[in-house]
Design a protein around this motif. Structure first.
Motif, PDB file in Angstrom:
ATOM      1  N   ALA A   1       0.832  -1.200   0.000  1.00 37.54           N
ATOM      2  CA  ALA A   1       0.000   0.000   0.000  1.00 37.54           C
ATOM      3  C   ALA A   1       0.873   1.259   0.000  1.00 37.54           C
ATOM      4  O   ALA A   1       0.618   2.212  -0.744  1.00 37.54           O
ATOM      5  CB  ALA A   1      -0.927  -0.005   1.213  1.00 37.54           C
ATOM      6  N   ALA A   2       1.920   1.249   0.824  1.00 39.39           N
ATOM      7  CA  ALA A   2       2.796   2.415   0.898  1.00 39.39           C
ATOM      8  C   ALA A   2       3.548   2.622  -0.413  1.00 39.39           C
ATOM      9  O   ALA A   2       3.642   3.746  -0.916  1.00 39.39           O
ATOM     10  CB  ALA A   2       3.779   2.245   2.057  1.00 39.39           C
ATOM     11  N   VAL A   3       4.078   1.554  -0.973  1.00 45.49           N
ATOM     12  CA  VAL A   3       4.852   1.659  -2.210  1.00 45.49           C
ATOM     13  C   VAL A   3       3.974   2.067  -3.383  1.00 45.49           C
ATOM     14  O   VAL A   3       4.399   2.814  -4.270  1.00 45.49           O
ATOM     15  CB  VAL A   3       5.565   0.319  -2.490  1.00 45.49           C
ATOM     16  CG1 VAL A   3       6.171   0.300  -3.886  1.00 45.49           C
ATOM     17  CG2 VAL A   3       6.641   0.063  -1.446  1.00 45.49           C
ATOM     18  N   GLU A   4       2.724   1.600  -3.384  1.00 42.23           N
ATOM     19  CA  GLU A   4       1.813   1.880  -4.497  1.00 42.23           C
ATOM     20  C   GLU A   4       1.015   3.165  -4.312  1.00 42.23           C
ATOM     21  O   GLU A   4       0.176   3.502  -5.149  1.00 42.23           O
ATOM     22  CB  GLU A   4       0.865   0.693  -4.677  1.00 42.23           C
ATOM     23  CG  GLU A   4       1.602  -0.576  -5.135  1.00 42.23           C
ATOM     24  CD  GLU A   4       0.743  -1.822  -5.075  1.00 42.23           C
ATOM     25  OE1 GLU A   4      -0.471  -1.704  -4.728  1.00 42.23           O
ATOM     26  OE2 GLU A   4       1.274  -2.920  -5.341  1.00 42.23           O
ATOM     27  N   GLY A   5       1.264   3.894  -3.224  1.00 43.51           N
ATOM     28  CA  GLY A   5       0.659   5.211  -3.056  1.00 43.51           C
ATOM     29  C   GLY A   5      -0.712   5.223  -2.418  1.00 43.51           C
ATOM     30  O   GLY A   5      -1.436   6.216  -2.529  1.00 43.51           O
ATOM     31  N   ARG A   6      -1.078   4.159  -1.714  1.00 43.19           N
ATOM     32  CA  ARG A   6      -2.393   4.101  -1.072  1.00 43.19           C
ATOM     33  C   ARG A   6      -2.310   4.451   0.411  1.00 43.19           C
ATOM     34  O   ARG A   6      -1.315   4.183   1.072  1.00 43.19           O
ATOM     35  CB  ARG A   6      -2.993   2.702  -1.248  1.00 43.19           C
ATOM     36  CG  ARG A   6      -3.383   2.411  -2.697  1.00 43.19           C
ATOM     37  CD  ARG A   6      -3.985   1.029  -2.860  1.00 43.19           C
ATOM     38  NE  ARG A   6      -2.949   0.001  -3.021  1.00 43.19           N
ATOM     39  CZ  ARG A   6      -2.727  -0.986  -2.186  1.00 43.19           C
ATOM     40  NH1 ARG A   6      -3.445  -1.082  -1.072  1.00 43.19           N
ATOM     41  NH2 ARG A   6      -1.787  -1.889  -2.426  1.00 43.19           N
ATOM     42  N   ASP A   7      -3.381   5.054   0.922  1.00 47.92           N
ATOM     43  CA  ASP A   7      -3.435   5.429   2.333  1.00 47.92           C
ATOM     44  C   ASP A   7      -3.310   4.189   3.216  1.00 47.92           C
ATOM     45  O   ASP A   7      -3.822   3.114   2.877  1.00 47.92           O
ATOM     46  CB  ASP A   7      -4.761   6.128   2.659  1.00 47.92           C
ATOM     47  CG  ASP A   7      -4.863   7.508   2.025  1.00 47.92           C
ATOM     48  OD1 ASP A   7      -3.874   7.944   1.413  1.00 47.92           O
ATOM     49  OD2 ASP A   7      -5.932   8.134   2.146  1.00 47.92           O
ATOM     50  N   PRO A   8      -2.654   4.313   4.370  1.00 51.62           N
ATOM     51  CA  PRO A   8      -2.532   3.160   5.267  1.00 51.62           C
ATOM     52  C   PRO A   8      -3.871   2.827   5.921  1.00 51.62           C
ATOM     53  O   PRO A   8      -4.628   3.725   6.319  1.00 51.62           O
ATOM     54  CB  PRO A   8      -1.522   3.647   6.314  1.00 51.62           C
ATOM     55  CG  PRO A   8      -1.688   5.137   6.329  1.00 51.62           C
ATOM     56  CD  PRO A   8      -2.010   5.520   4.908  1.00 51.62           C
ATOM     57  N   GLU A   9      -4.177   1.540   6.005  1.00 48.12           N
ATOM     58  CA  GLU A   9      -5.394   1.092   6.692  1.00 48.12           C
ATOM     59  C   GLU A   9      -5.049   0.223   7.894  1.00 48.12           C
ATOM     60  O   GLU A   9      -5.519   0.465   8.999  1.00 48.12           O
ATOM     61  CB  GLU A   9      -6.298   0.339   5.717  1.00 48.12           C
ATOM     62  CG  GLU A   9      -6.845   1.213   4.591  1.00 48.12           C
ATOM     63  CD  GLU A   9      -7.757   0.445   3.661  1.00 48.12           C
ATOM     64  OE1 GLU A   9      -7.907  -0.796   3.830  1.00 48.12           O
ATOM     65  OE2 GLU A   9      -8.324   1.078   2.744  1.00 48.12           O
ATOM     66  N   VAL A  10      -4.227  -0.813   7.648  1.00 48.74           N
ATOM     67  CA  VAL A  10      -3.752  -1.667   8.745  1.00 48.74           C
ATOM     68  C   VAL A  10      -2.231  -1.706   8.623  1.00 48.74           C
ATOM     69  O   VAL A  10      -1.679  -2.575   7.950  1.00 48.74           O
ATOM     70  CB  VAL A  10      -4.345  -3.087   8.660  1.00 48.74           C
ATOM     71  CG1 VAL A  10      -3.904  -3.916   9.858  1.00 48.74           C
ATOM     72  CG2 VAL A  10      -5.862  -3.034   8.569  1.00 48.74           C
ATOM     73  N   PRO A  11      -1.525  -0.784   9.247  1.00 44.59           N
ATOM     74  CA  PRO A  11      -0.080  -0.677   9.037  1.00 44.59           C
ATOM     75  C   PRO A  11       0.695  -1.787   9.747  1.00 44.59           C
ATOM     76  O   PRO A  11       0.253  -2.328  10.769  1.00 44.59           O
ATOM     77  CB  PRO A  11       0.251   0.686   9.649  1.00 44.59           C
ATOM     78  CG  PRO A  11      -0.773   0.856  10.728  1.00 44.59           C
ATOM     79  CD  PRO A  11      -2.035   0.239  10.178  1.00 44.59           C
ATOM     80  N   PHE A  12       1.839  -2.118   9.190  1.00 44.70           N
ATOM     81  CA  PHE A  12       2.828  -2.906   9.917  1.00 44.70           C
ATOM     82  C   PHE A  12       3.649  -1.918  10.722  1.00 44.70           C
ATOM     83  O   PHE A  12       4.118  -0.908  10.185  1.00 44.70           O
ATOM     84  CB  PHE A  12       3.728  -3.690   8.969  1.00 44.70           C
ATOM     85  CG  PHE A  12       4.950  -4.257   9.644  1.00 44.70           C
ATOM     86  CD1 PHE A  12       4.822  -5.275  10.582  1.00 44.70           C
ATOM     87  CD2 PHE A  12       6.212  -3.754   9.359  1.00 44.70           C
ATOM     88  CE1 PHE A  12       5.943  -5.781  11.226  1.00 44.70           C
ATOM     89  CE2 PHE A  12       7.334  -4.266   9.992  1.00 44.70           C
ATOM     90  CZ  PHE A  12       7.195  -5.283  10.931  1.00 44.70           C
ATOM     91  N   LEU A  13       3.845  -2.182  12.005  1.00 46.22           N
ATOM     92  CA  LEU A  13       4.547  -1.247  12.869  1.00 46.22           C
ATOM     93  C   LEU A  13       5.841  -1.844  13.416  1.00 46.22           C
ATOM     94  O   LEU A  13       5.884  -3.013  13.812  1.00 46.22           O
ATOM     95  CB  LEU A  13       3.672  -0.830  14.054  1.00 46.22           C
ATOM     96  CG  LEU A  13       2.339  -0.157  13.743  1.00 46.22           C
ATOM     97  CD1 LEU A  13       1.643   0.247  15.036  1.00 46.22           C
ATOM     98  CD2 LEU A  13       2.532   1.063  12.851  1.00 46.22           C
ATOM     99  N   ILE A  14       6.856  -1.022  13.435  1.00 46.10           N
ATOM    100  CA  ILE A  14       8.091  -1.324  14.138  1.00 46.10           C
ATOM    101  C   ILE A  14       8.134  -0.410  15.358  1.00 46.10           C
ATOM    102  O   ILE A  14       8.085   0.814  15.216  1.00 46.10           O
ATOM    103  CB  ILE A  14       9.315  -1.094  13.236  1.00 46.10           C
ATOM    104  CG1 ILE A  14       9.236  -2.003  12.003  1.00 46.10           C
ATOM    105  CG2 ILE A  14      10.615  -1.343  14.003  1.00 46.10           C
ATOM    106  CD1 ILE A  14      10.318  -1.741  10.968  1.00 46.10           C
ATOM    107  N   THR A  15       8.162  -1.000  16.534  1.00 45.41           N
ATOM    108  CA  THR A  15       8.148  -0.202  17.758  1.00 45.41           C
ATOM    109  C   THR A  15       9.354  -0.562  18.622  1.00 45.41           C
ATOM    110  O   THR A  15       9.904  -1.660  18.529  1.00 45.41           O
ATOM    111  CB  THR A  15       6.866  -0.430  18.580  1.00 45.41           C
ATOM    112  OG1 THR A  15       6.914  -1.706  19.227  1.00 45.41           O
ATOM    113  CG2 THR A  15       5.622  -0.371  17.691  1.00 45.41           C
TER     114      THR A  15
END
Length: 425
Positions: free
Chosen positions: A277-291
């Motif tokens: 989604a990020a690479v293709e220019g779409r808004d985030p809906e369910v992000p993968f998170l690094i915390t």
């Protein structure tokens, strides 16, 4: 101060497996200049909504067991050829091809056959979701879909680093790394100037060589190199939130409560979808998170009983939206009640990240897309990638081999390139 008095955050990177294991840093007396690495009880936890977790432990056996009995053997076999050989593998993996032969050619060749593959190929060794999710989360540090070329190498290198050198944090925050390096430069007679923007090469004093830690496009503009890097591509961006918390994150997973780093994405499919989604220019809906949870291992980062949390997800380059809600919704999946602990938050999307660091073009914290030939050849095809068309100008940023990460190896290799040119004159 980013959030509240007494809370010390890392505006950029926080956890440094490639820093503690860097051949370049190993050759410098940084401990004498105040750098102290501190290790969490567990380097990484990858929790699931049911409260269980895969872990990346200092122990290969403990990590393997966390994946379930069906996949424990597969993990041990995958790492077995490389454990105990960090010094040579790190030097070879973080090298540049023009700089001679690998130290351990046969082992490096074997590693290369695994590393060049997409992480999804390596994940086929696992029958269960935990092993696949763990590998996907490690590969996601490349900020690219996990099916891309060489994402397997990213995952393998981070896994091996945990077992060999750990995933530590610098005591006091990542500023300690810069402070130690600056102190060492001063000891060697160097002078550091800050707060000055260089727009043209002729604004600098005369020198035999100029080494730039900038994006390729910025270097072309400053040094008058025209369209030298016109094909260079930047990648997806980060959306980062720093939290001041009234207590520790209430993870349902016991392993996550003691881990320095926590990855949030329950399946490899969901992680890949977030990156695509990020690479293709779409808004985030369910992000993968690094915390990251620095105050668990370094209590001085927050007032007594309080904590800091460092977190980011992925969004399109230049994205101007607000991902705070979807990020916190994702954290709540694994730590119900998290929002109740938030005392303050500092949000930085792509525009803010780019304003903070000009190398983060469009919010790309890797200073270049991890995609296609650029994965292996950056910033452009050249025998010495640090040299430019200007005989006295060199590039040493993470746009050059071996790429992003707090390891100092790009500068190390660039310095060797400069030295060879100066010796030949």
């Amino acid at each position: 101060m980013i959030t509240l008095p007494g809370f010390r955050h890392d505006p950029c990177s926080a956890v440094h497996p490639l820093g503690v294991g860097s051949p370049a840093f190993a050759g410098m007396p940084l401990a004498r200049h105040g750098l102290e690495w501190i290790h969490p009880e567990l380097p990484l936890a990858h929790p699931f909504p049911d409260g269980t977790a895969a872990v990346l432990s200092r122990s290969v056996a403990e990590t393997a067991l966390s994946l379930g009995p069906g996949d424990a053997g597969a993990y041990r076999r995958m790492l077995a050829p490389y454990t105990g050989h960090w010094d040579t593998l790190a030097a070879d993996f973080l090298r540049t091809p023009w700089d001679g032969l690998p130290r351990d050619p046969l082992r490096f060749a074997r590693f290369g056959l695994d590393a060049i593959r997409p992480s999804t190929w390596l994940a086929r060794r696992f029958g269960g979701d935990k092993g696949r999710a763990l590998m996907a989360g490690l590969a996601a540090h490349a900020i690219a879909p996990i099916g891309g070329v060489a994402t397997g190498g990213v995952a393998l290198m981070f896994a091996l680093a945990a077992h060999e050198v750990g995933w530590p944090l610098p005591r006091g925050g990542s500023q300690a790394v810069s402070d130690a390096l600056a102190s060492y430069v001063s000891e060697l007679g160097g002078t550091i100037h800050t707060g000055v923007e260089v727009r043209r090469l002729d604004e600098l004093p005369p020198a035999r060589a100029y080494v730039f830690d900038t994006s390729p496009t910025a270097l072309a503009r400053i040094a008058g190199l025209g369209s030298a890097y016109w094909r260079y591509r930047y990648g997806a961006a980060a959306f980062k939130v720093d939290y001041a918390l009234s207590g520790p994150v209430p993870w349902t997973s016991p392993q996550a409560r003691i881990a320095g780093t926590v990855h949030l994405g329950p399946t490899a499919t969901e992680i890949d979808a977030a990156l695509r989604a990020a690479v293709e220019g779409r808004d985030p809906e369910v992000p993968f998170l690094i915390t990251a949870q620095p105050s668990l291992v370094d209590p001085g980062r927050a007032p007594e009983g309080r904590h800091v949390l460092w977190a980011y997800g992925h969004v399109p380059a230049g994205w101007e939206g607000d991902a705070t809600e979807v990020i916190e919704r994702q954290i709540e999946r694994f730590a119900p009640g998290f929002r109740d602990l938030v005392l303050a938050r500092a949000v930085a999307g792509p525009p803010q990240l780019a304003a903070r660091n000009a190398n983060y073009v469009g919010g790309d914290i890797a200073c270049g897309a991890f995609a296609g030939l650029q994965t292996l050849i950056r910033p452009r095809l050249a025998r010495v990638p640090y040299a430019t068309a200007h005989p006295a100008v060199f590039l040493c940023s993470s746009a050059t081999p071996p790429g992003p990460g707090v390891h100092g190896m790009s500068g190390h290799h660039a310095a060797k390139a400069v030295w060879r040119v100066l010796r030949a004159k």
